[in-house]
Design an enzyme around this catalytic site. Structure first.
Site, short mmCIF file in Angstrom:
data_model
loop_
_atom_site.label_atom_id
_atom_site.label_comp_id
_atom_site.label_asym_id
_atom_site.label_seq_id
_atom_site.Cartn_x
_atom_site.Cartn_y
_atom_site.Cartn_z
N LYS A 1 0.85 -1.20 0.00
CA LYS A 1 0.00 0.00 0.00
C LYS A 1 0.88 1.24 0.00
O LYS A 1 1.93 1.27 0.68
CB LYS A 1 -0.90 0.00 1.23
CG LYS A 1 -1.89 -1.16 1.29
CD LYS A 1 -2.99 -1.05 0.24
CE LYS A 1 -3.96 -2.23 0.33
NZ LYS A 1 -5.09 -2.11 -0.60
N ASP B 1 -0.68 0.07 -4.33
CA ASP B 1 -2.11 0.40 -4.29
C ASP B 1 -2.31 1.65 -3.46
O ASP B 1 -1.94 1.70 -2.28
CB ASP B 1 -2.86 -0.78 -3.65
CG ASP B 1 -4.37 -0.63 -3.71
OD1 ASP B 1 -4.86 0.42 -4.17
OD2 ASP B 1 -5.06 -1.57 -3.28
N GLU C 1 -2.14 0.77 -8.57
CA GLU C 1 -3.57 0.47 -8.41
C GLU C 1 -4.32 1.63 -7.78
O GLU C 1 -3.87 2.22 -6.80
CB GLU C 1 -3.67 -0.79 -7.53
CG GLU C 1 -5.08 -1.25 -7.21
CD GLU C 1 -5.07 -2.62 -6.53
OE1 GLU C 1 -4.20 -3.45 -6.86
OE2 GLU C 1 -5.92 -2.85 -5.66
N GLU D 1 -11.74 -2.35 -8.62
CA GLU D 1 -12.44 -2.79 -7.41
C GLU D 1 -13.53 -1.83 -6.99
O GLU D 1 -14.40 -2.20 -6.20
CB GLU D 1 -11.45 -3.00 -6.26
CG GLU D 1 -10.86 -1.72 -5.70
CD GLU D 1 -9.88 -1.99 -4.57
OE1 GLU D 1 -8.75 -2.42 -4.85
OE2 GLU D 1 -10.25 -1.77 -3.40
N ASP E 1 -14.22 -6.99 -9.46
CA ASP E 1 -14.55 -7.68 -8.21
C ASP E 1 -15.93 -8.28 -8.39
O ASP E 1 -16.90 -7.56 -8.63
CB ASP E 1 -14.51 -6.62 -7.08
CG ASP E 1 -14.96 -7.14 -5.73
OD1 ASP E 1 -15.98 -7.86 -5.68
OD2 ASP E 1 -14.32 -6.79 -4.72
N HIS F 1 -10.04 -8.32 -7.61
CA HIS F 1 -9.83 -7.78 -6.27
C HIS F 1 -10.45 -8.70 -5.22
O HIS F 1 -11.63 -9.04 -5.30
CB HIS F 1 -10.50 -6.39 -6.20
CG HIS F 1 -10.65 -5.84 -4.82
ND1 HIS F 1 -11.87 -5.75 -4.17
CD2 HIS F 1 -9.74 -5.35 -3.95
CE1 HIS F 1 -11.69 -5.21 -2.98
NE2 HIS F 1 -10.42 -4.96 -2.81
MG MG Z 1 -6.95 -2.23 -4.06
#
Ligand code: MG
Length: 372
Positions: free
Chosen positions: A168, A197, A223, A249, A272, A299
């Site tokens: 992240k 992400d 992402e 997502e 997703d 996702h």
């Molecule tokens: Mg994500």
């Protein structure tokens, strides 16, 4: 006949197995709506959906008040007709997360039933393109995790044969994100994929600056760099970014994916199955992506997505975040870093019914039967 004679609704609330924090939120719980349909022959199918801690009661209300009563008496094999009719039954609340999450719980139940009736596992029923796919892990890359622990987890999943790890980003300073990535890259070497992400955290200028930084660390994709409804912004970023952009997502219909594809605004498609409204629309997105020569890396929902990425030729990697261990006795089949889809008919998830009953959210359950 696969005429639906009974529809049962339940919801359980699952604590995440790990603390999950990203740039905009903390993942508090997994509200898990469950729909079980029974047909006139006595065959059953169970589907599910999820939230990350809020909105579950709204999903259940839509299921209970509007959607589930309309399922009773329908021919279960007509999944396209049912999906379309249920969407239009609540048309003024669509496109949106609550409607899509409710539709997904029903649609995945219909696919489970359909596969069970046919005696086929989902990955074959939906296309049968690949027998296994590589995994990458997100569970050790959350934003609150300190750099030594990030490195330790990346090394551990590399040791298990995983193809990569997701880190992240969205620490206040660009340099801090950069230092964290540099430490992981130095430890794992060049033959291990790193994805990052941002969970929609950045304005355009910051997304562009961070995209340029990410290229220095050999990042495979960037992402959700910006709010997902900004298709034009993602198109501008995708044109300027040295790192492929991944989105999906936070999109809730095939039409939203079509907008991204037409705009050249993404390189990796992260549909997703719950948020896009079920397996029926998920497959449309995956096939649309294939026609555009784009890979699909869905996702979350690994227990279900393993069958879907294996169903389509452009399914690439599966995201490793265990979701259902508390209420299922089956476990993902992972060997040498690759995920193999369940071979049993249906979705391949063996629900622990006693545990679901024990965890059922009071007041969320409902049953609808033919003739009542
Ligand atoms: Mg994500």
């Amino acid at each position: 006949m696969a005429r639906i004679v009974r529809v049962a609704l339940e919801m359980v609330d699952l604590p995440p197995q790990a603390v999950r924090t990203d740039a905009i939120q903390s993942f508090q719980s997994q509200e898990t709506p469950l729909v079980t349909v029974t047909d006139a022959d006595g065959a059953t199918g169970t589907g599910y959906s999820y939230t990350i801690g809020t909105g579950g009661p709204a999903v259940m209300s839509l299921l209970r008040e509007t959607l589930a009563p309309r399922l009773v008496g329908r021919e279960a094999e007509e999944v396209e007709a049912i999906w379309r009719d249920l969407l239009f039954a609540t048309h003024a609340t669509a496109v949106g997360a609550i409607t899509s999450l409710a539709l997904a719980a029903i649609d995945t139940a219909l696919w489970d039933l359909r596969c069970r009736r046919a005696g086929l596992p989902l990955w074959r029923m939906a296309g049968g393109a690949q027998r296994s796919v590589p995994l990458y892990s997100t569970e050790g890359g959350w934003l609150h995790i300190d750099t030594p622990a990030l490195v330790e987890d990346a090394l551990a999943v590399r040791e298990r044969g995983f193809a990569g790890a997701k880190i992240k980003v969205g620490r206040p300073a660009l340099a801090e994100d950069s230092r964290r990535l540099a430490a992981v890259r130095a430890a794992v070497g060049d033959d291990f994929r790193l994805m990052v992400d941002a969970n929609q955290a950045f304005a355009f200028h910051e997304a562009l600056l961070r995209a340029r930084m990410l290229a220095d660390h050999g990042v495979t994709w960037f992402e959700e760099p910006m709010p997902a409804d900004d298709v034009a912004g993602h198109a501008r970023l995708a044109a300027a970014s040295p790192v492929p952009v991944a989105v999906g997502e936070s999109l809730y219909s095939p039409g939203q994916f079509a907008d991204y594809l037409r705009s050249g605004a993404l390189a990796i498609v992260q549909a997703d199955v719950a948020r896009v409204g079920g397996i029926t629309p998920w497959l449309k997105v995956a096939h649309m992506a294939e026609a555009a020569n784009l890979a699909v890396c869905p996702h979350f929902l690994m227990e279900l997505h393993v069958s879907l990425v294996c169903a389509v030729p452009n399914g690439w990697m599966l995201e490793y975040i265990p979701q259902l261990d508390a209420i299922a006795t089956s476990r993902p089949d992972i060997r040498e870093g690759r995920a193999h889809p369940p071979a049993t008919p249906g979705l391949g998830i063996d629900w622990d019914r006693a545990e679901i009953a024990r965890r059922a959210v009071p007041g969320a359950s409902a049953v609808f039967r033919e003739g009542r």
